[in-house]
Scaffold this active site. Structure first.
Site, PDB file in Angstrom:
ATOM      1  N   PHE A  73       0.812  -1.223   0.000  1.00  0.00           N
ATOM      2  CA  PHE A  73       0.000   0.000   0.000  1.00  0.00           C
ATOM      3  C   PHE A  73       0.842   1.269   0.000  1.00  0.00           C
ATOM      4  O   PHE A  73       0.309   2.360  -0.233  1.00  0.00           O
ATOM      5  CB  PHE A  73      -0.903   0.045   1.246  1.00  0.00           C
ATOM      6  CG  PHE A  73      -1.852  -1.109   1.351  1.00  0.00           C
ATOM      7  CD1 PHE A  73      -3.067  -1.092   0.700  1.00  0.00           C
ATOM      8  CD2 PHE A  73      -1.524  -2.229   2.107  1.00  0.00           C
ATOM      9  CE1 PHE A  73      -3.948  -2.171   0.789  1.00  0.00           C
ATOM     10  CE2 PHE A  73      -2.388  -3.302   2.208  1.00  0.00           C
ATOM     11  CZ  PHE A  73      -3.604  -3.276   1.545  1.00  0.00           C
ATOM     12  N   TYR A 141       0.272  10.533 -11.042  1.00  0.00           N
ATOM     13  CA  TYR A 141      -0.082   9.552 -10.016  1.00  0.00           C
ATOM     14  C   TYR A 141      -0.577   8.266 -10.663  1.00  0.00           C
ATOM     15  O   TYR A 141      -0.088   7.168 -10.379  1.00  0.00           O
ATOM     16  CB  TYR A 141      -1.146  10.120  -9.077  1.00  0.00           C
ATOM     17  CG  TYR A 141      -1.832   9.063  -8.247  1.00  0.00           C
ATOM     18  CD1 TYR A 141      -1.124   8.320  -7.313  1.00  0.00           C
ATOM     19  CD2 TYR A 141      -3.192   8.796  -8.420  1.00  0.00           C
ATOM     20  CE1 TYR A 141      -1.749   7.332  -6.559  1.00  0.00           C
ATOM     21  CE2 TYR A 141      -3.822   7.821  -7.670  1.00  0.00           C
ATOM     22  CZ  TYR A 141      -3.098   7.092  -6.749  1.00  0.00           C
ATOM     23  OH  TYR A 141      -3.727   6.103  -6.014  1.00  0.00           O
ATOM     24  N   LYS A 145       1.373   4.349 -10.987  1.00  0.00           N
ATOM     25  CA  LYS A 145       0.787   3.060 -10.624  1.00  0.00           C
ATOM     26  C   LYS A 145       0.708   2.123 -11.832  1.00  0.00           C
ATOM     27  O   LYS A 145       0.939   0.914 -11.715  1.00  0.00           O
ATOM     28  CB  LYS A 145      -0.609   3.270 -10.033  1.00  0.00           C
ATOM     29  CG  LYS A 145      -0.632   3.974  -8.686  1.00  0.00           C
ATOM     30  CD  LYS A 145      -0.288   3.014  -7.558  1.00  0.00           C
ATOM     31  CE  LYS A 145      -0.626   3.622  -6.211  1.00  0.00           C
ATOM     32  NZ  LYS A 145      -0.531   2.658  -5.109  1.00  0.00           N
TER      33      LYS A 145
END
Length: 322
Positions: A73, A141, A145
């Site tokens: 995470f 962002y 990912k």
């Protein structure tokens, strides 16, 4: 099982840690506390203070723990900030994850549940979005990912590295005793709840000219407990799957103004609004199709109503500041 949770002092990682412990698993949390506090680490979890970029520390942690799986995470999460400082997102989210993967391979660990994002899709061509939709992020962002997802695909093909990539939509709500507390806070629902508590004067709305029913962005909100349960199911599913990719959302979209109205209903408080121009990189609509994980793993959201999600967050938020 014995699980390593990176970013386990955060909102989602901390919730998953608590649910793993409640299910009888052993958990070690690795976190640099850059946006959290030591007190956010669940009681009963082992804690290692450090950064994923520190490969010797990560390898030592993995060797010492001999984990059955890793839940990852740890990341920076503010899309708006990523449009100003893309370099720190690629360093923290992409490069540091590569360090984790290298350390896992070096120590014989081959099972990862990855916290991905709906931001991988960018501005969708159709909604609800399914897992086969085009991956075209509109901010660094989401790109940071998506780059991790590309790395994971190759690790799976070449090293038979097992992974589940879970693409979240908007996560909200709280479990008993633990909820959302980012430092600094950037998410809509806790910001509105701060207004209800008198900690902020108003809530800022960024853009009233989107092609939606009231001109504000539409997002899909999922309760953090439902999200955490999907992680546990995904980890178990890696016993007989080597590569899983799932969306996680309610399949319902709510505008920013509808969320504000829900908070007004739940709290009974007036919520003043301040309007601003759009933020760069914000898609107009992000709504999930989670039919794939429902069909394959039997997952479904149990706390799907927006007022229910906000009520749990409101209860936590009030206690947080007592």
């Amino acid at each position: 099982m014995n699980i390593l949770v990176t970013g386990g002092a955060g909102y989602i990682g901390g919730t998953v840690t608590r649910m793993l412990l409640a299910a009888g698993h052993s958990v070690t949390v690795l976190d640099n506390l850059c946006h959290s506090k030591r007190s956010a680490v669940a009681e009963g979890a082992e804690f290692v203070f450090g950064d994923l970029a520190d490969r010797p520390l990560v390898e030592k942690t993995l060797k010492d723990g001999r984990f059955d799986g890793v839940m990852h995470f740890a990341a920076l999460i503010e899309a708006g900030e990523s449009m100003k400082k893309p370099e720190i997102y690629f360093r923290n989210n992409t490069a540091s994850t590569l360090t984790l993967l290298e350390a896992m391979l070096a120590t014989g660990h081959d099972r990862l549940v990855f916290s991905s994002t709906a931001a991988c899709y960018g501005e969708p061509e159709t909604t609800p979005i399914d897992e086969d939709a085009k991956l075209q992020p509109t901010n660094p962002y989401g790109e940071s990912k998506l780059l991790v997802e590309h790395m994971l695909r190759w690790m799976n093909l070449i090293h038979n590295f097992k992974y589940a990539s879970l693409r979240y939509f908007n996560v909200a709500g709280a479990i008993e005793g633990y909820g959302e507390a980012h430092e600094p806070e950037s998410h809509l629902i806790p910001l509105i709840l701060d207004v209800a508590l008198g900690r902020r004067e108003n809530i800022k709305i960024f853009g009233r000219d989107y092609p939606t029913k009231d001109g504000t962005c539409i997002r899909d909100y999922i309760h953090v407990r439902d999200l955490a349960e999907a992680h546990l199911l995904a980890l178990e599913a890696l016993n007989h799957n080597s590569r899983l990719i799932y969306n996680l959302g309610n399949g319902q979209g709510f505008t920013v103004l509808e969320v504000i109205e829900s908070v007004r209903r739940v709290t009974g408080k007036p919520i003043p609004v301040e309007e601003h121009e759009r933020r760069p990189g914000d898609p107009a609509v992000l709504v999930a199709s989670s039919e794939k994980i429902k069909a394959e793993l039997g997952w479904k959201p149990h706390l799907a109503e927006l007022d229910t999600i906000i009520a749990s967050a409101w209860e936590w938020h009030q206690r947080r500041y007592v």
